[in-house]
Design a protein around this motif. Structure first.
Motif, PDB file in Angstrom:
ATOM      1  N   SER A  87      11.170  87.691  52.004  1.00 19.40           N
ATOM      2  CA  SER A  87      11.949  88.468  52.597  1.00 19.40           C
ATOM      3  C   SER A  87      11.206  88.496  54.214  1.00 19.40           C
ATOM      4  O   SER A  87      11.886  88.507  55.240  1.00 19.40           O
ATOM      5  CB  SER A  87      12.013  89.681  52.291  1.00 19.40           C
ATOM      6  OG  SER A  87      12.462  90.807  53.198  1.00 19.40           O
ATOM      7  N   ALA A  88       9.826  88.819  54.310  1.00 14.98           N
ATOM      8  CA  ALA A  88       9.367  88.791  55.378  1.00 14.98           C
ATOM      9  C   ALA A  88       9.221  87.471  56.309  1.00 14.98           C
ATOM     10  O   ALA A  88       9.692  87.357  57.423  1.00 14.98           O
ATOM     11  CB  ALA A  88       7.825  89.067  55.139  1.00 14.98           C
ATOM     12  N   VAL A  89       8.831  86.361  55.419  1.00 14.37           N
ATOM     13  CA  VAL A  89       8.743  84.903  56.382  1.00 14.37           C
ATOM     14  C   VAL A  89      10.242  84.461  56.325  1.00 14.37           C
ATOM     15  O   VAL A  89      10.822  84.158  55.269  1.00 14.37           O
ATOM     16  CB  VAL A  89       7.907  84.087  55.509  1.00 14.37           C
ATOM     17  CG1 VAL A  89       7.840  82.787  56.181  1.00 14.37           C
ATOM     18  CG2 VAL A  89       6.434  84.535  55.498  1.00 14.37           C
ATOM     19  N   GLY A  90      10.677  84.086  57.677  1.00 18.02           N
ATOM     20  CA  GLY A  90      11.881  83.722  57.816  1.00 18.02           C
ATOM     21  C   GLY A  90      12.379  83.611  59.155  1.00 18.02           C
ATOM     22  O   GLY A  90      11.333  82.937  60.076  1.00 18.02           O
ATOM     23  N   LEU A  91      13.410  83.570  59.542  1.00 19.66           N
ATOM     24  CA  LEU A  91      13.927  83.088  61.036  1.00 19.66           C
ATOM     25  C   LEU A  91      12.785  84.127  62.104  1.00 19.66           C
ATOM     26  O   LEU A  91      12.928  83.550  63.215  1.00 19.66           O
ATOM     27  CB  LEU A  91      15.363  83.373  61.133  1.00 19.66           C
ATOM     28  CG  LEU A  91      16.126  82.341  60.497  1.00 19.66           C
ATOM     29  CD1 LEU A  91      17.439  82.596  60.725  1.00 19.66           C
ATOM     30  CD2 LEU A  91      16.121  81.012  61.059  1.00 19.66           C
ATOM     31  N   GLY A  92      12.524  85.280  61.650  1.00 19.76           N
ATOM     32  CA  GLY A  92      11.886  85.933  62.510  1.00 19.76           C
ATOM     33  C   GLY A  92      10.495  85.462  62.932  1.00 19.76           C
ATOM     34  O   GLY A  92      10.239  85.652  64.161  1.00 19.76           O
ATOM     35  N   ASN A  93       9.881  84.689  61.947  1.00 16.67           N
ATOM     36  CA  ASN A  93       8.424  84.067  62.200  1.00 16.67           C
ATOM     37  C   ASN A  93       9.085  82.729  63.180  1.00 16.67           C
ATOM     38  O   ASN A  93       8.369  82.607  63.986  1.00 16.67           O
ATOM     39  CB  ASN A  93       7.611  83.680  60.926  1.00 16.67           C
ATOM     40  CG  ASN A  93       7.957  84.894  60.036  1.00 16.67           C
ATOM     41  OD1 ASN A  93       8.809  85.419  59.580  1.00 16.67           O
ATOM     42  ND2 ASN A  93       6.537  85.421  59.596  1.00 16.67           N
ATOM     43  N   PHE A 153      22.028  86.840  61.617  1.00 12.46           N
ATOM     44  CA  PHE A 153      20.866  85.842  60.737  1.00 12.46           C
ATOM     45  C   PHE A 153      21.818  84.578  60.074  1.00 12.46           C
ATOM     46  O   PHE A 153      21.034  83.569  60.114  1.00 12.46           O
ATOM     47  CB  PHE A 153      20.408  86.733  59.859  1.00 12.46           C
ATOM     48  CG  PHE A 153      19.091  86.517  59.247  1.00 12.46           C
ATOM     49  CD1 PHE A 153      17.875  86.968  60.012  1.00 12.46           C
ATOM     50  CD2 PHE A 153      18.844  85.656  58.000  1.00 12.46           C
ATOM     51  CE1 PHE A 153      16.561  86.475  59.705  1.00 12.46           C
ATOM     52  CE2 PHE A 153      17.425  85.367  57.899  1.00 12.46           C
ATOM     53  CZ  PHE A 153      16.435  85.951  58.685  1.00 12.46           C
ATOM     54  N   PHE A 200      10.931  93.435  62.952  1.00 16.88           N
ATOM     55  CA  PHE A 200      11.858  92.462  62.384  1.00 16.88           C
ATOM     56  C   PHE A 200      11.228  91.576  61.321  1.00 16.88           C
ATOM     57  O   PHE A 200      11.701  91.193  60.412  1.00 16.88           O
ATOM     58  CB  PHE A 200      12.513  91.631  63.571  1.00 16.88           C
ATOM     59  CG  PHE A 200      13.420  90.714  63.127  1.00 16.88           C
ATOM     60  CD1 PHE A 200      14.912  90.889  62.980  1.00 16.88           C
ATOM     61  CD2 PHE A 200      13.205  89.328  62.602  1.00 16.88           C
ATOM     62  CE1 PHE A 200      15.945  90.064  62.917  1.00 16.88           C
ATOM     63  CE2 PHE A 200      14.235  88.522  62.535  1.00 16.88           C
ATOM     64  CZ  PHE A 200      15.484  88.858  62.651  1.00 16.88           C
ATOM     65  N   SER A 201       9.892  91.046  61.741  1.00 14.94           N
ATOM     66  CA  SER A 201       9.193  90.154  61.105  1.00 14.94           C
ATOM     67  C   SER A 201       8.680  90.527  59.555  1.00 14.94           C
ATOM     68  O   SER A 201       9.043  89.747  58.600  1.00 14.94           O
ATOM     69  CB  SER A 201       8.042  89.472  62.049  1.00 14.94           C
ATOM     70  OG  SER A 201       7.644  88.322  61.236  1.00 14.94           O
ATOM     71  N   LEU A 202       8.164  91.887  59.593  1.00 15.16           N
ATOM     72  CA  LEU A 202       8.018  92.300  58.300  1.00 15.16           C
ATOM     73  C   LEU A 202       8.927  92.904  57.476  1.00 15.16           C
ATOM     74  O   LEU A 202       8.985  93.465  56.408  1.00 15.16           O
ATOM     75  CB  LEU A 202       6.800  93.516  58.571  1.00 15.16           C
ATOM     76  CG  LEU A 202       5.537  93.084  59.031  1.00 15.16           C
ATOM     77  CD1 LEU A 202       4.554  94.479  59.131  1.00 15.16           C
ATOM     78  CD2 LEU A 202       4.814  92.212  58.001  1.00 15.16           C
ATOM     79  N   SER A 203       9.898  92.878  57.913  1.00 12.81           N
ATOM     80  CA  SER A 203      11.610  93.516  57.170  1.00 12.81           C
ATOM     81  C   SER A 203      11.413  94.909  57.041  1.00 12.81           C
ATOM     82  O   SER A 203      11.645  95.478  55.859  1.00 12.81           O
ATOM     83  CB  SER A 203      11.388  92.798  56.015  1.00 12.81           C
ATOM     84  OG  SER A 203      11.471  91.342  55.960  1.00 12.81           O
ATOM     85  N   MET A 215      14.554  98.768  57.975  1.00 11.33           N
ATOM     86  CA  MET A 215      15.850  98.886  57.560  1.00 11.33           C
ATOM     87  C   MET A 215      16.011  99.090  55.900  1.00 11.33           C
ATOM     88  O   MET A 215      16.932  98.921  55.470  1.00 11.33           O
ATOM     89  CB  MET A 215      16.355  97.315  57.757  1.00 11.33           C
ATOM     90  CG  MET A 215      17.820  96.994  57.681  1.00 11.33           C
ATOM     91  SD  MET A 215      18.043  95.397  57.073  1.00 11.33           S
ATOM     92  CE  MET A 215      17.659  95.594  55.248  1.00 11.33           C
ATOM     93  N   SER A 273      14.978  85.441  53.168  1.00 13.39           N
ATOM     94  CA  SER A 273      15.212  86.835  53.932  1.00 13.39           C
ATOM     95  C   SER A 273      16.707  87.211  53.945  1.00 13.39           C
ATOM     96  O   SER A 273      16.562  88.436  54.063  1.00 13.39           O
ATOM     97  CB  SER A 273      14.735  86.383  55.527  1.00 13.39           C
ATOM     98  OG  SER A 273      13.515  85.937  55.470  1.00 13.39           O
ATOM     99  N   SER A 330      17.509  89.487  50.992  1.00 17.55           N
ATOM    100  CA  SER A 330      16.890  90.842  51.026  1.00 17.55           C
ATOM    101  C   SER A 330      17.516  91.699  52.006  1.00 17.55           C
ATOM    102  O   SER A 330      17.866  92.658  51.909  1.00 17.55           O
ATOM    103  CB  SER A 330      15.246  90.814  51.425  1.00 17.55           C
ATOM    104  OG  SER A 330      15.060  90.530  52.832  1.00 17.55           O
ATOM    105  N   ILE A 331      18.230  91.256  52.857  1.00 18.75           N
ATOM    106  CA  ILE A 331      18.988  91.861  53.986  1.00 18.75           C
ATOM    107  C   ILE A 331      20.341  92.441  53.126  1.00 18.75           C
ATOM    108  O   ILE A 331      20.764  93.756  53.119  1.00 18.75           O
ATOM    109  CB  ILE A 331      19.533  91.353  55.343  1.00 18.75           C
ATOM    110  CG1 ILE A 331      18.179  90.598  55.865  1.00 18.75           C
ATOM    111  CG2 ILE A 331      20.285  92.069  56.310  1.00 18.75           C
ATOM    112  CD1 ILE A 331      18.605  90.157  57.073  1.00 18.75           C
TER     113      ILE A 331
HETATM  114  N1  PHE Z   1      11.934  89.481  58.010  1.00 17.67           N
HETATM  115  C1  PHE Z   1      12.953  88.495  58.171  1.00 17.67           C
HETATM  116  C2  PHE Z   1      12.473  87.460  58.964  1.00 17.67           C
HETATM  117  O1  PHE Z   1      11.251  87.488  59.357  1.00 17.67           O
HETATM  118  C3  PHE Z   1      14.001  89.084  58.690  1.00 17.67           C
HETATM  119  C4  PHE Z   1      14.422  90.677  58.019  1.00 17.67           C
HETATM  120  C5  PHE Z   1      14.610  91.800  59.186  1.00 17.67           C
HETATM  121  C6  PHE Z   1      14.747  90.534  56.678  1.00 17.67           C
HETATM  122  C7  PHE Z   1      14.844  92.722  58.500  1.00 17.67           C
HETATM  123  C8  PHE Z   1      14.856  91.848  56.295  1.00 17.67           C
HETATM  124  C9  PHE Z   1      15.196  92.881  57.278  1.00 17.67           C
HETATM  125  O2  PHE Z   1      13.138  86.365  59.118  1.00 17.67           O
END
Ligand code: PHE
Length: 454
Positions: free
Chosen positions: A27-33, A108, A228-231, A234, A322, A325-326
């Protein structure tokens, strides 16, 4: 984590430690990073942004992840009811997360769709372009009225499918291979990027904080990016943790996930900025940065096509772990509160987000001139989501735990009622959550709206 697929009224839980760690790290590692971190650093002051990011991560990010874990595992229900269990006055944090989920999922999925297009394009001629043609190719693609929507359908469809079926063992097994694969690919890219002629200027720009660049806006941007990055903010992590059994060492997982997440984000910067400077591109290019810079790097590598294809597929998978998880957050709520079946709930939330995403996609092209508060739809969603809704949700989460949950209850949750003998950590955490984090977020908030200047 196949348990999430269950429709039975009795709630299941993650069976293995690894399942939970992989799901939360996924969930944490995704487009945010990979996408948002570099583009925010690029538009918000380079090294100065990175410094603020790290400060906020250490002071409040890790602890907030632990806040969401503790609320979820204690609640054992969807986020709204988990907060309600702490205090009915704090339910709004869950509802806010519910709304945020639609906003995040919509854009996303659009950006996730771009990664599919780029994976395909990697092997069908993109890399034959010269580095200075990459920007034009990207602009042409995202402003196209239909093509990005095709990929948006595929990405959203995949997200809905996985959540409708339950996050099955497949993804769990895949992540074990794909996450390390992503890491290795990033290292290969990074080596190519930092050895390009002229790369040093990019490294310096990325690492040397220019303090004159720091203002209220930089703080908020960094704050939103950490969340955002750590999710967090939300209630996505509240939802995942609600499927957790009581044995897990929550502080340890929070630390592991935060470290992995940060490492990947920092590496993404090292992959991108040296190349930006080497090719004379613009660090402030915005949302296109990843998609413009990296193909240019690949085009300068032996076997570039193969690497590029594999890389974008891996980014796609990271984005997918990710986005599920949203989606899971509102779906859990609808299943438990409204008694809807899992596939229907996934389709409903995913469908609405898909429609919102169409507007987001259009805002890169035919609706580019349409502005609300001076922002196009993508910028508005991204700004509202990350800079307002996540900090507000995080503020609510820390107030719920620090002020409405008895200290004994909260620290008991993260020490597994004393079993873990980590009382020192728990006390320090509770102090931060009660006194430091809410003030920190509040002050940054005030500065962002111009009430406070520093
Ligand atoms: N953390 C995810 C990312 O880095 C995005 C995300 C945001 C996931 C909020 C869940 C909630 O890409």
């Amino acid at each position: 984590m196949s348990d999430l697929s269950s429709n039975s009224p009795a709630r299941d839980s993650f069976k293995s430690n690894l399942g939970f760690v992989l799901a939360t790290a996924g969930s944490a590692v995704g487009l945010g990073n990979l996408w948002r971190f570099p583009f925010m650093a690029g538009t918000s002051g380079g090294g100065a942004f990175v410094l603020l990011y790290l400060i906020i991560l250490v002071v409040i990010g890790v602890s907030l992840l632990l806040v969401e874990f503790s609320v979820g595992r204690h609640g054992k229900r969807n986020a709204v009811e988990s907060y309600k269990k702490i205090h009915p006055a704090m339910q709004w944090v869950g509802y806010l997360g519910f709304i945020s989920a639609f906003i995040f999922l919509s854009y996303f999925s659009v950006v996730g769709g771009w990664t599919i297009h780029y994976a395909i394009k990697s092997v069908t001629g993109l890399l034959a372009l010269s580095p200075d043609q990459m920007g034009g190719a990207f602009g042409g693609f995202i402003s196209h009225p239909f093509l990005p929507l095709v990929y948006h359908v595929i990405f959203m469809g995949a997200t809905i499918y996985i959540i409708a079926k339950g996050v099955s063992g497949g993804i769990e097994k895949w992540s074990k291979i794909l996450m390390p694969a992503l890491f290795v690919m990033m290292l290969i890219l990074l080596i190519r990027s930092v050895t390009l002629p002229g790369a040093a200027a990019g490294i310096a720009w990325y690492l040397k904080p220019d303090f004159s660049k720091i203002n209220g806006g930089t703080w908020v941007a960094a704050l939103g990016q950490v969340f955002f990055s750590l999710s967090v903010g939300m209630s996505g992590m509240v939802t995942y943790a609600s499927y957790l059994n009581k044995k897990e060492n929550l502080p340890k997982v929070a630390l592991q996930v935060s470290l992995t997440d940060t490492l990947i984000a920092i590496l993404a910067g090292f992959m991108i900025f040296p190349a930006v400077f080497a090719f004379g591109m613009e660090p402030g290019a915005g949302p296109g940065l990843l998609f413009i810079t990296l193909p240019a790097v690949f085009s300068q590598m032996p076997l570039g096509t193969v690497f590029s294809f594999i890389f974008f597929v891996l980014v796609f998978v990271a984005a997918l772990t990710s986005s599920i998880s949203i989606l899971e957050m509102p779906v859990t709520y609808i299943i438990e509160k409204k008694g809807m079946s899992r596939p229907k709930a996934a389709l409903l939330v995913g469908g609405i987000s898909f429609v919102l995403g169409i507007a987001v996609s259009f805002s890169f092209g035919i609706w580019g001139g349409f502005k609300i508060f001076g922002m196009d739809i993508f910028t508005l969603f991204d700004y509202f989501g990350s800079n307002i809704s996540l900090p507000l949700g995080a503020l609510g989460a820390s107030i719920a735990v620090g002020w409405f949950w008895k200290k004994k209850g909260a620290t008991g949750e993260i020490t597994n009622n004393g079993e873990l003998s980590n009382n020192g950590i728990a006390n320090g955490w509770f102090f931060l959550v009660k006194w430091i984090i809410p003030v920190f977020i509040f002050v940054i908030f005030l500065s962002s709206v111009g009430i406070l200047k520093f």
